[in-house]
Enzyme design. Structure first.
Site, PDB file in Angstrom:
ATOM      1  N   CYS A  57      53.740  43.725  33.705  1.00 56.45           N
ATOM      2  CA  CYS A  57      53.808  43.461  32.260  1.00 56.45           C
ATOM      3  C   CYS A  57      55.137  43.877  31.613  1.00 56.45           C
ATOM      4  O   CYS A  57      55.782  43.039  30.972  1.00 56.45           O
ATOM      5  CB  CYS A  57      52.650  44.105  31.520  1.00 56.45           C
ATOM      6  SG  CYS A  57      51.176  44.370  32.488  1.00 56.45           S
TER       7      CYS A  57
ATOM      8  N   ARG B 252      50.961  51.633  43.437  1.00 57.97           N
ATOM      9  CA  ARG B 252      50.254  52.622  42.631  1.00 57.97           C
ATOM     10  C   ARG B 252      49.853  53.777  43.528  1.00 57.97           C
ATOM     11  O   ARG B 252      49.361  53.569  44.630  1.00 57.97           O
ATOM     12  CB  ARG B 252      49.004  52.006  41.980  1.00 57.97           C
ATOM     13  CG  ARG B 252      49.374  50.988  40.937  1.00 57.97           C
ATOM     14  CD  ARG B 252      48.171  50.420  40.216  1.00 57.97           C
ATOM     15  NE  ARG B 252      48.617  49.272  39.417  1.00 57.97           N
ATOM     16  CZ  ARG B 252      47.805  48.432  38.793  1.00 57.97           C
ATOM     17  NH1 ARG B 252      46.510  48.613  38.865  1.00 57.97           N
ATOM     18  NH2 ARG B 252      48.289  47.422  38.102  1.00 57.97           N
TER      19      ARG B 252
ATOM     20  N   GLN C 208      49.626  41.103  42.884  1.00 61.90           N
ATOM     21  CA  GLN C 208      48.628  40.499  41.995  1.00 61.90           C
ATOM     22  C   GLN C 208      48.965  39.036  41.762  1.00 61.90           C
ATOM     23  O   GLN C 208      50.121  38.654  41.770  1.00 61.90           O
ATOM     24  CB  GLN C 208      48.620  41.214  40.650  1.00 61.90           C
ATOM     25  CG  GLN C 208      47.822  42.485  40.641  1.00 61.90           C
ATOM     26  CD  GLN C 208      47.738  43.094  39.257  1.00 61.90           C
ATOM     27  OE1 GLN C 208      48.621  42.891  38.433  1.00 61.90           O
ATOM     28  NE2 GLN C 208      46.692  43.836  39.019  1.00 61.90           N
TER      29      GLN C 208
ATOM     30  N   ASP D 295      49.289  37.524  39.085  1.00 58.93           N
ATOM     31  CA  ASP D 295      49.413  37.992  37.723  1.00 58.93           C
ATOM     32  C   ASP D 295      50.185  36.971  36.890  1.00 58.93           C
ATOM     33  O   ASP D 295      51.078  36.315  37.389  1.00 58.93           O
ATOM     34  CB  ASP D 295      50.227  39.279  37.805  1.00 58.93           C
ATOM     35  CG  ASP D 295      50.024  40.164  36.615  1.00 58.93           C
ATOM     36  OD1 ASP D 295      49.139  39.865  35.808  1.00 58.93           O
ATOM     37  OD2 ASP D 295      50.760  41.153  36.509  1.00 58.93           O
TER      38      ASP D 295
ATOM     39  N   HIS E 188      51.564  36.359  32.537  1.00 60.26           N
ATOM     40  CA  HIS E 188      51.589  36.755  31.130  1.00 60.26           C
ATOM     41  C   HIS E 188      51.881  35.529  30.295  1.00 60.26           C
ATOM     42  O   HIS E 188      52.821  34.796  30.579  1.00 60.26           O
ATOM     43  CB  HIS E 188      52.629  37.855  30.911  1.00 60.26           C
ATOM     44  CG  HIS E 188      52.242  39.118  31.612  1.00 60.26           C
ATOM     45  ND1 HIS E 188      52.620  39.377  32.900  1.00 60.26           N
ATOM     46  CD2 HIS E 188      51.460  40.143  31.216  1.00 60.26           C
ATOM     47  CE1 HIS E 188      52.086  40.530  33.266  1.00 60.26           C
ATOM     48  NE2 HIS E 188      51.385  41.023  32.269  1.00 60.26           N
TER      49      HIS E 188
ATOM     50  N   LYS F 115      39.168  41.791  25.346  1.00 57.35           N
ATOM     51  CA  LYS F 115      39.343  41.186  26.673  1.00 57.35           C
ATOM     52  C   LYS F 115      38.079  40.511  27.154  1.00 57.35           C
ATOM     53  O   LYS F 115      36.985  40.767  26.647  1.00 57.35           O
ATOM     54  CB  LYS F 115      39.767  42.248  27.685  1.00 57.35           C
ATOM     55  CG  LYS F 115      38.714  43.318  27.879  1.00 57.35           C
ATOM     56  CD  LYS F 115      39.090  44.282  28.995  1.00 57.35           C
ATOM     57  CE  LYS F 115      38.068  45.414  29.054  1.00 57.35           C
ATOM     58  NZ  LYS F 115      38.218  46.284  30.190  1.00 57.35           N
TER      59      LYS F 115
ATOM     60  N   HIS G  55      47.424  38.870  29.160  1.00 62.82           N
ATOM     61  CA  HIS G  55      47.571  39.224  30.581  1.00 62.82           C
ATOM     62  C   HIS G  55      46.413  38.547  31.290  1.00 62.82           C
ATOM     63  O   HIS G  55      45.287  38.603  30.818  1.00 62.82           O
ATOM     64  CB  HIS G  55      47.369  40.712  30.849  1.00 62.82           C
ATOM     65  CG  HIS G  55      48.173  41.648  30.015  1.00 62.82           C
ATOM     66  ND1 HIS G  55      49.242  42.330  30.516  1.00 62.82           N
ATOM     67  CD2 HIS G  55      48.041  42.041  28.724  1.00 62.82           C
ATOM     68  CE1 HIS G  55      49.734  43.118  29.564  1.00 62.82           C
ATOM     69  NE2 HIS G  55      49.031  42.960  28.470  1.00 62.82           N
TER      70      HIS G  55
HETATM   71 ZN   LIG Z   1      50.007  42.514  32.338  1.00 65.60          ZN
END
Ligand SMILES: [Zn+2]
Ligand SMILES: [Zn+2]
Length: 614
Positions: free
Chosen positions: A288, A317, A335, A337, A339, A418, A464
């Site tokens: 992000c 992580r 991920q 992922d 945005h 969310k 996200h």
């Molecule tokens: Zn994010």
């Protein structure tokens, strides 16, 4: 009947579910006392720690003079059956703290003494059955006979109070159910889950391995990496169709980035930090913050929005070493992922598109899913009017797409509402993978702007979203969901050629070459082994297509086809088969038999607290 939704059934179902959970808790905790009594009869000097009910059973921690064996479990289990058959009552009483300290202290029960010293009340609650007396707040079932359908499942080491500086105790796990049918069904699932464990199948199918030199990280074998890449290919295609752009940002950032994003305050314990040029640098734990830098790099107008930005990058992580497990809990992962930068009035449309995408994805793998909408918490940040608008947009998107969902009031993140998507795999387990999270905070912190139609400046909203979650975790789930049997499009080897003798190896190699050129992954088993052995091995590798080639096939220029799904298929021309395989690859057909153990009642409730009744 509920005045608001006219739904009677749902409320009754929920209260029934609550009653069932309460009952399960009682019989489970009671079974732990019965087990403790059995252990006491075997080891009169045993010291007792705690024995709570847990998500699918119970345990009790003991300090014993010697390590327990499997034979011990059988003996304890037999003794428990006697206690249950005697159907003795659980008797409740109380003692003054001083009496309790004297009672347990004189019997050498040092753990109980420690627990009593931690209790604030003057009186402590005691439960007793037969001659076993325990410090316990209850509640219990009335008599031991109610715990009839139990099974002791395993023994493990456990530190007193989970503290590795404290003594190591022996923990016996068990499960207990109200009926024999439920116990049997539960045990059948456990058996099946063991067979499907992705760590076990990962080894058998040669998909990945781990090494102590890289704790929490995965070494993908060529076969496993093929699956990884196929999933990524699928993603890239879908995202291109949906108008995403892909970026590739750095892996390591100055801690200042995370101070700006706000992660430094909440998240730094989970970040790997390095000292570089007298600065603190961090391996990125999420995409992000750096995606915000990407947005800021150019000026944007309302015409650029929605701007959908995907990034596939390695994340780190610092999970606790004790929490690491197979593919599902790792320190290094990727991920799927993205945005999305949108104007507030675009939220509803954009969410609607994402919901369709998610449904399509999980249906590709025949996974069932549930949606949850989480709304504004008490400690929210940002403009309350924007919150209201955004929550409405999310609810509208769900409703317009005819998606049933459950409301989780006040469960949103402080920075935005969310939608969580929980999928249910073929073992009936609820797993959280996908999330759609609205964010009003990051655009604020990074001062993101776009020029509006009337030439003023406004702040975009960030969405996200992740659908697999991480590739690692998703592949782990997929292995177990499919029991290691991948559809043709995902299978590491799609077609295996099995020459009956060495004589036919050349014919197989020629065909394989032709199939490979068409985009089919092949394997020729050119070992000088008996054909029966080769067939068994290929079956064990769960290869979708297996071609047995002998003189007959060579003469007729045919292939003899067996599939993992349907068994013997007879002969075909190589071109006919090639067309069939290519069709399944291109359409990403789910050509597998998925055996579903769709038993929601047995779903692990991982959120359930493991608290003792003292
Ligand atoms: Zn994010
Ligand atoms: Zn108890």
């Amino acid at each position: 009947m509920c005045d608001h939704c006219g739904n009677q059934e749902m409320e009754t179902a929920e209260s029934q579910e609550a009653a069932r959970r309460e009952k399960l808790k009682r019989i489970r905790h009671s079974a732990s006392h019965i087990m403790a009594e059995a252990v006491q009869s075997m080891f009169p000097d045993a010291k007792f720690a705690i024995g709570p009910a847990i998500a699918d059973g119970f345990y009790y921690d003991f300090d014993l003079p010697r390590p327990l064996t499997d034979d011990d479990l059988a003996t304890i289990s037999a003794k428990m059956k006697e206690i249950i058959k005697a159907n003795v009552p659980f008797e409740h009483s109380s003692m003054s703290k001083a009496d309790a300290l004297e009672y347990f202290g004189s019997r050498g029960q040092t753990y109980k003494v420690e627990l009593i010293n931690g209790i604030k009340d003057e009186e402590v609650s005691i439960y007793k059955q037969s001659n076993f007396t325990d410090l316990c707040a209850g509640p219990h079932v009335r008599r031991t006979g109610e715990c009839k359908h139990f099974k002791l499942t395993s023994v493990a080491g456990a530190y007193w109070r989970g503290d590795s500086t404290k003594p190591m105790l022996q923990r016996i796990y068990g499960t207990v159910w109200p009926t024999k049918a439920e116990l049997d069904a539960y045990l059948a699932i456990q058996e099946e889950a063991k067979k499907r464990d992705h760590r076990k199948l990962g080894k058998e199918l040669d998909l990945f391995f781990m090494h102590p030199y890289a704790p929490g990280a995965i070494f993908w074998q060529p076969k496993g990496y093929t699956i990884y890449q196929e999933l990524h290919k699928l993603w890239s295609e879908v995202q291109r169709g949906e108008g995403y752009v892909e970026v590739y940002n750095p892996l390591m950032y100055d801690a200042e980035l995370y101070k700006t994003s706000g992660h430094w305050d909440h998240y730094q314990d989970a970040m790997f930090k390095l000292d570089v040029d007298e600065k603190t640098m961090c391996l990125k734990p999420m995409n992000c913050p750096d995606t915000m830098l990407f947005f800021k790099q150019h000026k944007h107008s309302y015409r650029d929005l929605p701007l959908r930005v995907a990034e596939r990058q390695v994340l780190h992580r610092n999970e606790l070493s004790g929490a690491l497990s197979g593919l599902t809990r790792v320190r290094q992962f990727m991920q799927d992922d993205a945005h999305l930068f949108v104007m507030p009035e675009q939220i509803e449309d954009e969410i609607g598109r994402l919901l369709k995408l998610i449904a399509k994805f999980y249906e590709m793998f025949d996974m069932s899913y549930k949606f949850y909408l989480s709304t504004r918490p008490d400690d929210y940040m940002g403009d309350p009017a924007l919150w209201v608008k955004a929550e409405e947009a999310l609810a509208n998107a769900l409703e317009k797409n005819n998606i049933k969902y459950k409301l989780n009031p006040k469960d949103g993140a402080f920075y935005g509402p969310k939608i969580d998507i929980e999928l249910q795999d073929s073992l009936g387990r609820q797993i959280q993978c996908a999330t759609i999270q609205l964010d009003f905070q990051l655009p604020e912190r990074f001062q993101l702007e776009y020029v509006t139609a009337d030439n003023s400046v406004a702040r975009p909203v960030v969405i996200h979203r992740a659908i697999f979650g991480s590739y690692e975790r998703f592949i782990g789930i997929l292995i177990e969901h499919l029991a290691g049997v991948f559809p043709t499009w995902l299978a590491p080897v799609q077609v295996a050629f099995l020459p009956i003798t060495d004589h036919f190896v050349d014919y197989c190699n020629d065909l394989a070459k032709d199939f490979e050129a068409a985009g089919i992954r092949t394997y020729v088993d050119d070992r000088s082994e008996k054909i029966g052995y080769k067939i068994r091995q290929t079956e064990m590798q769960k290869v979708p297509y297996m071609l047995v080639i002998g003189q007959k096939e060579v003469d007729a220029k045919l292939v003899n086809v067996r599939t993992y799904k349907d068994g013997e298929r007879g002969t075909m021309t190589p071109d006919e088969l090639k067309a069939e395989v290519l069709d399944r690859i291109q359409n990403r057909t789910l050509d597998v038999n998925i055996k579903k153990l769709d038993l929601e009642a047995f779903a692990h409730d991982e959120a359930e607290e493991e608290t003792d009744n003292y």
